[in-house]
Design a protein around this motif. Structure first.
Motif, short mmCIF file in Angstrom:
data_model
loop_
_atom_site.label_atom_id
_atom_site.label_comp_id
_atom_site.label_asym_id
_atom_site.label_seq_id
_atom_site.Cartn_x
_atom_site.Cartn_y
_atom_site.Cartn_z
N ALA A 27 0.84 -1.21 0.00
CA ALA A 27 0.00 0.00 0.00
C ALA A 27 0.88 1.26 0.00
O ALA A 27 0.59 2.24 -0.70
CB ALA A 27 -0.92 0.00 1.22
N ILE A 28 1.97 1.22 0.77
CA ILE A 28 2.90 2.37 0.79
C ILE A 28 3.52 2.54 -0.59
O ILE A 28 3.60 3.65 -1.13
CB ILE A 28 4.00 2.17 1.87
N PHE A 29 3.93 1.42 -1.20
CA PHE A 29 4.50 1.46 -2.56
C PHE A 29 3.48 2.07 -3.53
O PHE A 29 3.83 2.93 -4.35
CB PHE A 29 4.89 0.03 -2.95
N ASP A 30 2.24 1.65 -3.43
CA ASP A 30 1.24 2.16 -4.38
C ASP A 30 0.99 3.66 -4.17
O ASP A 30 0.82 4.41 -5.13
CB ASP A 30 -0.07 1.37 -4.24
N GLU A 31 0.99 4.08 -2.90
CA GLU A 31 0.81 5.51 -2.61
C GLU A 31 2.01 6.29 -3.15
O GLU A 31 1.85 7.39 -3.70
CB GLU A 31 0.64 5.71 -1.10
N TRP A 32 3.21 5.71 -3.02
CA TRP A 32 4.41 6.38 -3.56
C TRP A 32 4.29 6.52 -5.08
O TRP A 32 4.56 7.60 -5.63
CB TRP A 32 5.67 5.60 -3.18
N LEU A 33 3.85 5.45 -5.77
CA LEU A 33 3.70 5.52 -7.23
C LEU A 33 2.69 6.59 -7.61
O LEU A 33 2.85 7.32 -8.58
CB LEU A 33 3.21 4.17 -7.77
N ARG A 34 1.60 6.68 -6.83
CA ARG A 34 0.55 7.68 -7.12
C ARG A 34 1.13 9.10 -7.00
O ARG A 34 0.87 9.95 -7.82
CB ARG A 34 -0.61 7.49 -6.15
N ARG A 35 1.95 9.30 -5.97
CA ARG A 35 2.49 10.65 -5.74
C ARG A 35 3.65 10.99 -6.66
O ARG A 35 3.83 12.15 -7.03
CB ARG A 35 2.99 10.79 -4.29
N HIS A 36 4.48 10.00 -6.99
CA HIS A 36 5.74 10.29 -7.68
C HIS A 36 5.82 9.78 -9.11
O HIS A 36 6.79 10.06 -9.80
CB HIS A 36 6.93 9.71 -6.89
N GLY A 37 4.82 8.97 -9.52
CA GLY A 37 4.89 8.37 -10.86
C GLY A 37 4.67 9.39 -11.95
O GLY A 37 4.17 10.48 -11.67
N PRO A 38 5.02 9.08 -13.22
CA PRO A 38 5.72 7.87 -13.60
C PRO A 38 7.18 7.94 -13.15
O PRO A 38 7.79 9.01 -13.22
CB PRO A 38 5.63 7.85 -15.13
N ALA A 39 7.68 6.80 -12.68
CA ALA A 39 9.02 6.79 -12.09
C ALA A 39 9.91 5.83 -12.86
O ALA A 39 9.43 4.95 -13.55
CB ALA A 39 8.92 6.34 -10.63
N ALA A 40 11.24 6.03 -12.70
CA ALA A 40 12.21 5.20 -13.43
C ALA A 40 12.60 3.99 -12.60
O ALA A 40 12.96 4.12 -11.42
CB ALA A 40 13.43 6.04 -13.75
N TYR A 41 12.53 2.82 -13.21
CA TYR A 41 12.98 1.56 -12.59
C TYR A 41 14.27 1.17 -13.32
O TYR A 41 14.31 1.22 -14.55
CB TYR A 41 11.90 0.49 -12.78
N PRO A 42 15.35 0.76 -12.64
CA PRO A 42 16.62 0.47 -13.33
C PRO A 42 16.52 -0.68 -14.33
O PRO A 42 16.00 -1.74 -14.01
CB PRO A 42 17.59 0.13 -12.20
N ASP A 43 17.03 -0.44 -15.54
CA ASP A 43 17.05 -1.46 -16.60
C ASP A 43 18.15 -2.47 -16.39
O ASP A 43 18.01 -3.62 -16.78
CB ASP A 43 17.30 -0.79 -17.96
N GLU A 44 19.28 -2.03 -15.83
CA GLU A 44 20.43 -2.94 -15.71
C GLU A 44 21.25 -2.60 -14.48
O GLU A 44 21.03 -1.58 -13.83
CB GLU A 44 21.30 -2.86 -16.97
N ASN A 45 22.18 -3.52 -14.19
CA ASN A 45 23.12 -3.38 -13.07
C ASN A 45 22.48 -3.45 -11.69
O ASN A 45 23.12 -3.12 -10.69
CB ASN A 45 23.95 -2.09 -13.20
N ALA A 46 21.23 -3.87 -11.64
CA ALA A 46 20.63 -4.18 -10.34
C ALA A 46 21.09 -5.59 -9.96
O ALA A 46 21.54 -6.35 -10.83
CB ALA A 46 19.12 -4.12 -10.45
#
Ligand SMILES: O=C1C=c2cc(C(=O)O)[nH]c2=CC1=O
Length: 502
Positions: A382-401
């Protein structure tokens, strides 16, 4: 992990897992009805981070190609391992009707709703998964001693939920007599922490909806950010009170005192080169706030911690690991302080809630055996979803994770293959569920307090000025010999009345 019909000797040797949907005969992926087709899998080929130095040694690399390299690719809104169902959030014969469930605060459920939830969990603990089975050996031994007895087992719906978590965190087996490599985790300490656990919960929720034949069933959440050292959901009508006889055990009035854990013997699996199976062993252990040796983790997170972590702007930061600073993901996971700064001794939010439980729920390879895991993770989600709502669209790392955590990586060990990217979307619009939750607000900063005081003072001055001006004008008007307006009206009305009477 894999559909039962795929784990035959022929299925494994062919590397193809493309079953027919129910009602379709010999029609892989429901091709004849336009539902999908059997295709070669492409997997993430981008580099992973330096934490994992054993490429080629682990079945979970490039998931799931060690086991299968052809799978169903479903068309449009169809979904599932045989394209026999709809994408999350859609329903109907053509999968074109939207459907959504609401995840609610478990403490606000009625007595009947609490009973129904506990009973549904218990039913899931006892009901064999209708479709999926688990491997009990690494790939090198998966065909069995004679090469003709695939090493897979049935597992119950809830134990499958536990097993998938165990499999994702287990060490890399490097061979008999060699120490297994523990610096690998396909579901924690990386950006995939939030996406992996989101899918994990979605799968359980859907399995339970199917089991109950109730598409409106929704997992509730536990707002663990209440501070203090009391486990408010540890009562017999919810997750089980403490036993009066043994502070590490659950009260016999709770159904969960009868549950037995799976995946307990990690040392054996790691030395023998086996994998956890569906054998149940000891009872759940839990002693919230009872670990006198680690007082720092014997309290729950504070509401302010949630408010603070929601203010961390960047989703994740290099090295996309448990050492990342100013990373929302590392903060909500709980390796950074709630405001985002990394500190190796800190445990906050999700990690703190796990460690607070002090028992089965605080050990990563075992934690989902304690049903509190479900509620702790729905709140984290739920916290993750609220963060996405407030800050999205957001960048997720494509590589080197870290391995397993790149954006395009298929999350281990889910089937059909699903990438981290597919879960990095707002839930109400894309996944068919939402949270009924209130979020703690930020206290005002000193600048905000001063600004508000100045504005309030200006308003007071303006009101006093306006009132004084009006009073002065009224007085001078009167002094100039004018009658009040109302007085005029009354006068005329009285005059008219006296005329008509006459
Ligand atoms: O089950 C878990 C248990 C955990 C303990 C820690 C820790 O920070 O030491 N983190 C955990 C994550 C889990 O998922």
């Amino acid at each position: 992990q894999f559909p039962r019909e795929c784990v035959t000797v022929e299925g494994l040797r062919s590397g193809q897992c493309c079953p027919s949907p129910p009602g379709f005969v010999d029609d892989p992926c429901g091709f004849s009805a336009g539902r999908g087709q059997c295709v070669s899998l492409t997997v993430d080929a981008r580099p992973h981070g330096p934490q994992y130095p054993h490429d080629g040694r682990d079945d979970r690399e490039r998931w799931p190609v060690r086991f299968f390299n052809r799978t169903c690719q479903c068309n449009g809104n169809f979904s599932g391992f045989n394209c026999g169902r709809c994408r999350h959030g859609l329903t109907g014969p053509n999968c074109d009707q939207r459907v959504s469930v609401v995840r609610r605060d478990v403490m606000r459920l009625s007595a009947d709703e609490k009973r129904a939830f506990v009973s549904a969990l218990d039913q899931a603990k006892r009901t064999v998964h209708p479709d999926l089975v688990i491997a009990t050996r690494h790939y090198s031994d998966v065909f069995g001693p004679g090469g003709d007895s695939p090493q897979f087992e049935n597992v119950t719906i809830y134990n499958y939920f536990v097993w998938t978590h165990y499999y994702s965190v287990s060490k890399t087996f490097l061979g008999a007599g060699q120490a297994s490599f523990g610096g690998v985790d396909f579901s924690h300490e990386g950006p995939g922490f939030v996406t992996w656990h989101r899918y994990h919960l979605l799968q359980l929720e859907r399995d339970m909806q199917d089991m109950l034949q109730d598409p409106s069933f929704a997992l509730p959440y536990w707002n663990f950010a209440i501070g203090g050292n009391t486990c408010d959901i540890c009562t017999d009508d919810l997750m089980g009170a403490r036993s009066t006889f043994d502070s590490n055990s659950l009260s016999s009035n709770s159904i969960f005192s009868q549950w037995r854990v799976v995946c307990e013997s990690v040392e054996d699996y790691d030395t023998l080169g086996t994998i956890c199976n569906s054998t149940e062993t000891s009872p759940i252990r839990r002693n919230p706030a009872g670990n006198v040796n680690r007082p720092m983790v014997q309290r729950l997170p504070e509401p302010q911690d949630v408010a603070d972590c929601l203010q961390v702007n960047t989703f994740d930061t290099p090295p996309y690991y448990s050492t990342s600073s100013e990373s929302f993901r590392n903060t909500v996971e709980g390796y950074s302080a709630p405001k985002g700064n990394y500190d190796p001794v800190v445990r906050s939010l999700h990690n703190l809630a796990h460690l607070f439980l002090n028992g089965t729920g605080g050990q990563t390879h075992l934690s989902p055996n304690d049903p509190i895991f479900v509620l702790l993770h729905t709140y984290t989600d739920a916290i993750f979803d609220e963060w996405l709502r407030r800050h999205g669209p957001a960048a997720y790392p494509d590589e080197n994770a870290p391995i397993g955590h790149n954006r395009g990586y298929n999350m281990v060990p889910f089937w059909p293959p699903v990438t981290n990217s597919e879960m990095f979307v707002t839930a109400p619009d894309n996944l068919g569920y939402s949270y009924e939750a209130e979020w703690p607000g930020q206290p005002f900063t000193l600048t905000e307090i001063i600004t508000m005081a100045i504005v309030a003072a200006l308003v007071v001055v303006a009101v006093i000025f306006a009132a004084t001006t009006c009073a002065v004008r009224a007085r001078s008007y009167k002094m100039e010999g004018h009658q009040p307006l109302l007085g005029d009206q009354y006068q005329r009305y009285d005059d008219d009345k006296s005329q008509s009477v006459v």
